[in-house]
Design a protein around this motif. Structure first.
Motif, PDB file in Angstrom:
ATOM      1  N   LEU A 157       0.832  -1.204   0.000  1.00 53.05           N
ATOM      2  CA  LEU A 157       0.000   0.000   0.000  1.00 53.05           C
ATOM      3  C   LEU A 157       0.870   1.258   0.000  1.00 53.05           C
ATOM      4  CD1 LEU A 157      -2.786  -1.099   2.502  1.00 53.05           C
ATOM      5  CD2 LEU A 157      -3.176  -0.376   0.140  1.00 53.05           C
ATOM      6  N   ALA A 158       1.925   1.256   0.809  1.00 52.66           N
ATOM      7  CA  ALA A 158       2.809   2.422   0.860  1.00 52.66           C
ATOM      8  C   ALA A 158       3.555   2.609  -0.455  1.00 52.66           C
ATOM      9  CB  ALA A 158       3.791   2.275   2.020  1.00 52.66           C
ATOM     10  N   ALA A 159       3.964   1.509  -1.082  1.00 59.54           N
ATOM     11  CA  ALA A 159       4.640   1.599  -2.371  1.00 59.54           C
ATOM     12  C   ALA A 159       3.691   2.098  -3.457  1.00 59.54           C
ATOM     13  CB  ALA A 159       5.218   0.240  -2.752  1.00 59.54           C
ATOM     14  N   VAL A 160       2.451   1.586  -3.455  1.00 61.09           N
ATOM     15  CA  VAL A 160       1.443   2.053  -4.406  1.00 61.09           C
ATOM     16  C   VAL A 160       1.192   3.543  -4.222  1.00 61.09           C
ATOM     17  CG1 VAL A 160      -1.007   1.910  -5.003  1.00 61.09           C
ATOM     18  CG2 VAL A 160       0.338  -0.183  -4.755  1.00 61.09           C
ATOM     19  N   ALA A 161       1.163   3.996  -2.969  1.00 62.25           N
ATOM     20  CA  ALA A 161       0.936   5.417  -2.695  1.00 62.25           C
ATOM     21  C   ALA A 161       1.969   6.283  -3.401  1.00 62.25           C
ATOM     22  CB  ALA A 161       0.970   5.667  -1.185  1.00 62.25           C
ATOM     23  N   GLY A 162       3.242   5.911  -3.236  1.00 61.17           N
ATOM     24  CA  GLY A 162       4.285   6.708  -3.864  1.00 61.17           C
ATOM     25  C   GLY A 162       4.270   6.633  -5.378  1.00 61.17           C
ATOM     26  N   ALA A 163       4.114   5.414  -5.917  1.00 63.80           N
ATOM     27  CA  ALA A 163       4.143   5.241  -7.364  1.00 63.80           C
ATOM     28  C   ALA A 163       2.934   5.877  -8.034  1.00 63.80           C
ATOM     29  CB  ALA A 163       4.216   3.754  -7.706  1.00 63.80           C
ATOM     30  N   LEU A 164       1.746   5.640  -7.475  1.00 61.97           N
ATOM     31  CA  LEU A 164       0.526   6.131  -8.121  1.00 61.97           C
ATOM     32  C   LEU A 164       0.408   7.640  -8.012  1.00 61.97           C
ATOM     33  CD1 LEU A 164      -2.017   5.427  -9.653  1.00 61.97           C
ATOM     34  CD2 LEU A 164      -3.167   4.971  -7.472  1.00 61.97           C
ATOM     35  N   SER A 165       0.791   8.210  -6.874  1.00 61.68           N
ATOM     36  CA  SER A 165       0.709   9.668  -6.753  1.00 61.68           C
ATOM     37  C   SER A 165       1.637  10.341  -7.741  1.00 61.68           C
ATOM     38  CB  SER A 165       1.044  10.100  -5.322  1.00 61.68           C
ATOM     39  OG  SER A 165       2.370   9.738  -4.967  1.00 61.68           O
ATOM     40  N   GLU A 178       0.154  12.602 -10.738  1.00 68.42           N
ATOM     41  CA  GLU A 178       0.521  14.016 -10.727  1.00 68.42           C
ATOM     42  C   GLU A 178       1.092  14.447 -12.071  1.00 68.42           C
ATOM     43  OE1 GLU A 178       3.070  14.356  -7.370  1.00 68.42           O
ATOM     44  OE2 GLU A 178       1.417  14.208  -5.913  1.00 68.42           O
ATOM     45  N   GLU A 179       1.843  13.567 -12.719  1.00 70.32           N
ATOM     46  CA  GLU A 179       2.362  13.890 -14.057  1.00 70.32           C
ATOM     47  C   GLU A 179       1.232  13.997 -15.076  1.00 70.32           C
ATOM     48  OE1 GLU A 179       5.473  11.396 -15.438  1.00 70.32           O
ATOM     49  OE2 GLU A 179       6.945  12.190 -14.001  1.00 70.32           O
ATOM     50  N   LEU A 180       0.083  13.377 -14.763  1.00 72.53           N
ATOM     51  CA  LEU A 180      -1.082  13.471 -15.638  1.00 72.53           C
ATOM     52  C   LEU A 180      -1.998  14.625 -15.229  1.00 72.53           C
ATOM     53  CD1 LEU A 180      -1.936   9.652 -15.912  1.00 72.53           C
ATOM     54  CD2 LEU A 180      -0.804  11.084 -17.623  1.00 72.53           C
ATOM     55  N   GLY A 181      -1.528  15.450 -14.279  1.00 70.20           N
ATOM     56  CA  GLY A 181      -2.267  16.643 -13.898  1.00 70.20           C
ATOM     57  C   GLY A 181      -3.261  16.464 -12.774  1.00 70.20           C
ATOM     58  N   GLU A 182      -3.183  15.360 -12.028  1.00 74.17           N
ATOM     59  CA  GLU A 182      -4.148  15.087 -10.966  1.00 74.17           C
ATOM     60  C   GLU A 182      -3.637  15.578  -9.603  1.00 74.17           C
ATOM     61  OE1 GLU A 182      -7.061  14.053 -11.459  1.00 74.17           O
ATOM     62  OE2 GLU A 182      -7.165  12.624 -13.113  1.00 74.17           O
ATOM     63  N   ASP A 183      -4.574  15.947  -8.733  1.00 72.61           N
ATOM     64  CA  ASP A 183      -4.275  16.302  -7.350  1.00 72.61           C
ATOM     65  C   ASP A 183      -4.447  15.058  -6.498  1.00 72.61           C
ATOM     66  OD1 ASP A 183      -4.135  17.209  -4.769  1.00 72.61           O
ATOM     67  OD2 ASP A 183      -5.744  18.690  -4.946  1.00 72.61           O
ATOM     68  N   THR A 184      -3.359  14.550  -5.922  1.00 70.03           N
ATOM     69  CA  THR A 184      -3.401  13.276  -5.202  1.00 70.03           C
ATOM     70  C   THR A 184      -3.318  13.440  -3.689  1.00 70.03           C
ATOM     71  OG1 THR A 184      -1.002  12.951  -5.342  1.00 70.03           O
ATOM     72  CG2 THR A 184      -2.343  12.106  -7.178  1.00 70.03           C
ATOM     73  N   THR A 185      -3.591  14.634  -3.176  1.00 65.05           N
ATOM     74  CA  THR A 185      -3.468  14.848  -1.731  1.00 65.05           C
ATOM     75  C   THR A 185      -4.425  13.967  -0.930  1.00 65.05           C
ATOM     76  OG1 THR A 185      -4.973  16.737  -1.921  1.00 65.05           O
ATOM     77  CG2 THR A 185      -2.605  17.192  -1.957  1.00 65.05           C
ATOM     78  N   GLN A 186      -5.553  13.577  -1.506  1.00 65.93           N
ATOM     79  CA  GLN A 186      -6.513  12.722  -0.804  1.00 65.93           C
ATOM     80  C   GLN A 186      -6.507  11.292  -1.352  1.00 65.93           C
ATOM     81  OE1 GLN A 186     -10.392  14.483   0.332  1.00 65.93           O
ATOM     82  NE2 GLN A 186      -9.775  16.261  -0.896  1.00 65.93           N
ATOM     83  N   LEU A 187      -5.415  10.882  -1.958  1.00 60.82           N
ATOM     84  CA  LEU A 187      -5.318   9.557  -2.568  1.00 60.82           C
ATOM     85  C   LEU A 187      -5.664   8.461  -1.563  1.00 60.82           C
ATOM     86  CD1 LEU A 187      -4.317   8.222  -5.302  1.00 60.82           C
ATOM     87  CD2 LEU A 187      -2.144   7.855  -4.119  1.00 60.82           C
ATOM     88  N   GLY A 188      -6.491   7.519  -1.986  1.00 56.39           N
ATOM     89  CA  GLY A 188      -6.865   6.409  -1.120  1.00 56.39           C
ATOM     90  C   GLY A 188      -7.031   5.126  -1.899  1.00 56.39           C
ATOM     91  N   ALA A 189      -7.120   4.019  -1.175  1.00 55.05           N
ATOM     92  CA  ALA A 189      -7.280   2.695  -1.790  1.00 55.05           C
ATOM     93  C   ALA A 189      -8.481   1.985  -1.201  1.00 55.05           C
ATOM     94  CB  ALA A 189      -6.027   1.854  -1.588  1.00 55.05           C
ATOM     95  N   GLU A 190      -9.116   1.173  -2.005  1.00 52.27           N
ATOM     96  CA  GLU A 190     -10.180   0.270  -1.571  1.00 52.27           C
ATOM     97  C   GLU A 190      -9.541  -1.084  -1.298  1.00 52.27           C
ATOM     98  OE1 GLU A 190     -14.333  -1.596  -3.390  1.00 52.27           O
ATOM     99  OE2 GLU A 190     -13.530   0.287  -4.194  1.00 52.27           O
ATOM    100  N   VAL A 191      -9.701  -1.575  -0.071  1.00 49.90           N
ATOM    101  CA  VAL A 191      -9.011  -2.785   0.372  1.00 49.90           C
ATOM    102  C   VAL A 191     -10.027  -3.822   0.846  1.00 49.90           C
ATOM    103  CG1 VAL A 191      -7.287  -3.725   1.964  1.00 49.90           C
ATOM    104  CG2 VAL A 191      -7.025  -1.389   1.078  1.00 49.90           C
ATOM    105  N   PRO A 192     -10.100  -4.995   0.232  1.00 53.56           N
ATOM    106  CA  PRO A 192     -10.953  -6.064   0.757  1.00 53.56           C
ATOM    107  C   PRO A 192     -10.442  -6.543   2.117  1.00 53.56           C
ATOM    108  CG  PRO A 192     -10.387  -6.464  -1.536  1.00 53.56           C
ATOM    109  CD  PRO A 192      -9.495  -5.363  -1.069  1.00 53.56           C
ATOM    110  N   MET A 193     -11.375  -6.737   3.054  1.00 52.37           N
ATOM    111  CA  MET A 193     -11.008  -7.154   4.408  1.00 52.37           C
ATOM    112  C   MET A 193     -11.985  -8.229   4.879  1.00 52.37           C
ATOM    113  SD  MET A 193     -10.680  -4.731   7.823  1.00 52.37           S
ATOM    114  CE  MET A 193      -9.224  -3.901   7.177  1.00 52.37           C
ATOM    115  N   ALA A 194     -11.456  -9.279   5.503  1.00 51.05           N
ATOM    116  CA  ALA A 194     -12.298 -10.360   6.003  1.00 51.05           C
ATOM    117  C   ALA A 194     -13.292  -9.824   7.028  1.00 51.05           C
ATOM    118  CB  ALA A 194     -11.443 -11.453   6.621  1.00 51.05           C
ATOM    119  N   LYS A 195     -14.520 -10.332   6.988  1.00 47.29           N
ATOM    120  CA  LYS A 195     -15.542  -9.922   7.942  1.00 47.29           C
ATOM    121  C   LYS A 195     -15.317 -10.589   9.289  1.00 47.29           C
ATOM    122  CE  LYS A 195     -19.423  -9.025   4.783  1.00 47.29           C
ATOM    123  NZ  LYS A 195     -20.815  -9.424   4.455  1.00 47.29           N
TER     124      LYS A 195
END
Length: 424
Positions: free
Chosen positions: A239-247, A251-268
């Motif tokens: 998740l931390a690696a995705v944060a750095g790579a995706l932001s 950002e190079e595509l002109g997006e504001d990533t300050t609120q970047l988040g991920a959807e994570v499946p979690m066992a109930k």
């Protein structure tokens, strides 16, 4: 084995597949070419025939009742051997992407096995030739953990399959269960206001990675050694690696990533009473923080999501949903419109993490090297990631539409650097 009804959540998965294809593709790489596919597949077919969880298909029982899991034989047409002219790993990934265009009809067969007997450079340029097996599975048959257990059974692991028991959820109790869920929800609201339970995760503004999947679709993998991942756990590291790579990429595509988040499946929480026993939670990725601090922040958010998910109200709500009458759930599924867009989403990408156990699987006589998988895209999600561990090897996968990321290889290079591993 007698027939049994689908649990409500599994029926929902089955019905939703007509609007959003949700077949899973579990990919396994094996060391060495498969010289005799026929013999290996006959052995797998025999193992499948001895597993009650794999010898079923869906039987519709009319509008007013839930479908049922009906016993069936495992026929030879469940198995397909692929021998493409280009036997490279990159071409194999492209072929796997194309398999998504032929979704399963769970009424005929809820799973199918594809085998590529010869795949060159399986672990990157200059590596030896191997074989690849792809288990295509209807999501109604299992979530990430259950589907991994079913695959492991086929490839030689003799461990019990997580059950999908719907006992204790009679449809006639729905009103009572709904009332109990309403009372529990009021308790959750009170506990949240008192600070005893974390609040619900906030939605994130949509970014380009949430674009409707258009254009070419790509599959990529990055192989890592578990012990060399830079964070405290495999999931947090990725998740931390995705944060750095995706932001950086967005950002190079002109997006504001300050609120970047991920959807994570979690066992109930609570006992498993369905083939699918998970929920999706939203987690902030904190790309502005240094890596170590980012890991701490992501770990804290995951802990908050688990605390909220373990509140008694969530278990009660699951019990109420499990008792929803079939006609009402059918009607609800039919109201879903995949063309509708939203300005917010649970996350800007999906990161699905599953530990698939030890490196004890075989295809014929070939031992397993790694496993990977590619969470499906959806109308609001054009980029997903899979994190799949087998022994000490972790495969981080990328499933991306051109509309969502543009240059996918540039993004994967960024992700590989963040993971401190060479890109593939």
């Amino acid at each position: 084995m007698t027939s049994r009804r689908l649990a409500a959540v599994d029926a929902q998965m089955y019905w939703m597949a007509s609007a959003i294809p949700n077949d899973q593709f579990l990919v396994y790489g094996f060391d060495g070419e498969l010289a005799d596919p026929g013999s290996a597949l006959q052995e797998i077919r025999s193992r499948a025939g001895g597993c009650a969880a794999l010898t079923v298909r869906v039987a519709e029982a009319g509008f007013w009742t839930y479908p049922r899991w009906q016993p069936c034989a495992v026929e030879a047409d469940r198995f397909t051997v692929h021998r493409p002219a280009d036997a490279s790993w990159s071409a194999c990934l492209a072929a796997i992407a194309d398999l998504g265009d032929d979704q399963l009809d769970a009424r005929v067969a809820p799973w199918r096995l594809h085998v590529f007997p010869t795949v060159t450079e399986l672990r990157g340029p200059g590596t030896a030739t191997g074989a690849v097996a792809v288990l295509q599975m209807s999501h109604a048959l299992g979530d990430g953990q259950r589907s991994a257990a079913l695959a492991a059974w086929l490839f030689g692991r003799d461990t019990p399959i997580p059950p999908g028991d719907v006992t204790g959820h009679p449809e006639c109790s729905w009103v009572q269960r709904a009332a109990a869920a309403a009372r529990a929800q009021r308790g959750l609201v009170r506990d949240t206001a008192a600070g005893l339970v974390p609040p619900q995760a906030k939605s994130r503004p949509v970014l380009r990675s949430n674009a409707r999947p258009d254009g070419a679709r790509y599959l990529r993998t990055v192989l890592c050694e578990r012990r060399r991942l830079p964070g405290p756990t495999v999931t947090v590291s990725v998740l931390a690696a995705v944060a750095g790579a995706l932001s950086g990429h967005l950002e190079e595509l002109g997006e504001d990533t300050t609120q970047l988040g991920a959807e994570v499946p979690m066992a109930k929480a609570g006992p498993r009473r369905a083939h699918n026993h998970f929920g999706n939670v939203g987690v902030g990725l904190h790309p502005q923080l240094p890596f170590t601090d980012r890991c701490r922040a992501i770990s804290a958010e995951l802990h908050q999501r688990r605390r909220r998910a373990n509140h008694p109200a969530m278990v009660t709500a699951s019990a109420a949903f499990a008792a929803v009458p079939a006609p009402l759930l059918r009607w609800g599924v039919r109201q879903f419109d995949p063309a509708v867009r939203s300005e917010t989403a649970t996350g800007n990408t999906v990161v699905s993490s599953v530990d698939r156990g030890a490196k004890d699987l075989v295809l014929g006589t070939s031992p397993v090297l790694f496993t990977t998988g590619f969470p499906g895209l959806s109308p609001m999600m054009g980029l997903t990631h899979g994190v799949h561990g087998l022994g000490d090897t972790v495969a981080v996968s990328v499933h991306a539409a051109e509309s969502a990321v543009g240059d996918v290889d540039a993004y994967v290079e960024r992700l590989a650097r963040a993971l401190r591993s060479p890109a593939r």
